[in-house]
Write a protein that holds these residues in place. Structure first.
Motif, PDB file in Angstrom:
ATOM      1  N   ARG A  16       0.813  -1.225   0.000  1.00 43.27           N
ATOM      2  CA  ARG A  16       0.000   0.000   0.000  1.00 43.27           C
ATOM      3  C   ARG A  16       0.843   1.270   0.000  1.00 43.27           C
ATOM      4  O   ARG A  16       0.330   2.356  -0.153  1.00 43.27           O
ATOM      5  N   GLN A  18       2.691   4.113  -1.440  1.00 40.81           N
ATOM      6  CA  GLN A  18       2.573   4.734  -2.760  1.00 40.81           C
ATOM      7  C   GLN A  18       3.929   5.234  -3.255  1.00 40.81           C
ATOM      8  O   GLN A  18       4.797   5.572  -2.470  1.00 40.81           O
ATOM      9  N   GLY A  19       4.084   5.301  -4.558  1.00 39.68           N
ATOM     10  CA  GLY A  19       5.260   5.923  -5.163  1.00 39.68           C
ATOM     11  C   GLY A  19       6.477   5.026  -5.279  1.00 39.68           C
ATOM     12  O   GLY A  19       7.564   5.506  -5.580  1.00 39.68           O
ATOM     13  N   SER A  21       8.105   2.461  -7.426  1.00 39.24           N
ATOM     14  CA  SER A  21       8.023   1.837  -8.744  1.00 39.24           C
ATOM     15  C   SER A  21       8.980   0.650  -8.829  1.00 39.24           C
ATOM     16  O   SER A  21       9.934   0.543  -8.061  1.00 39.24           O
ATOM     17  N   GLN A  38       7.787  -5.600  -2.428  1.00 36.07           N
ATOM     18  CA  GLN A  38       6.473  -5.066  -2.071  1.00 36.07           C
ATOM     19  C   GLN A  38       5.497  -6.207  -2.075  1.00 36.07           C
ATOM     20  O   GLN A  38       5.334  -6.901  -3.079  1.00 36.07           O
TER      21      GLN A  38
END
Length: 161
Positions: A16, A18-19, A21, A38
């Motif tokens: 969860r 964010q950001g 990649s 992740q």
């Protein structure tokens, strides 16, 4: 965090967040050889988080913390490699770990460098007077910074209070 010896091998991130990649994860791996994965938090991971949460409540229920630094130092024992373990790493492994710290270029004045409104001093900086050095700064341990010049470790500069 899975640590092999004194050096992290894998760090698991909640999906969860964010950001983050795949490109960033690849870059981190190639620079540090640490895998950041992740994934959805499993029961073991959540149990560990609950353990930390309970431990923090027990610790600070007795006596309220005086400042945020006290809380940071307590939590740091779960999340960061202890200094005595870092001493066992070779210079290449230490330099790879610096990737996770904030890096600043600073000019040396009077055997000191300034980072985040703090002044850090080292007697070894006297020889570097007027030179630009790389400062690696850890927000969770602001008492000292690592000073490098052209990827070569110079010294740990200590905060002047």
């Amino acid at each position: 965090i899975i640590i092999e010896g004194a050096y992290p091998k894998n760090i698991s991130l909640d999906e969860r967040i964010q950001g983050v990649s795949k490109n960033l994860l690849r870059t981190i791996f190639f620079k540090t050889k640490i895998s950041l994965i992740q994934e959805e938090a499993d029961e073991n991971m959540m149990g560990f988080v609950r353990y930390i949460d309970t431990d923090i409540l027990k610790e600070f229920n007795k006596e309220k913390p005086k400042n945020i630094k006290e809380i940071s130092l307590f939590i740091k024992k779960y999340l960061f490699i202890e200094d005595n373990k870092i001493e066992g790493l070779n210079s290449e492994e230490k330099y790879k770990l610096l990737y996770f710290l904030h890096k600043y270029k600073r000019k040396v004045y009077n055997s000191t460098v300034r980072v985040k409104n703090n002044i850090y001093s080292s007697s070894l900086l006297k020889d570097k007077e007027g030179s630009v050095v790389d400062i690696f700064y850890n927000e969770f341990s602001i008492e000292r910074v690592d000073v490098y010049m052209k990827d070569i470790f110079i010294d740990k500069a200590k905060i002047i209070k």
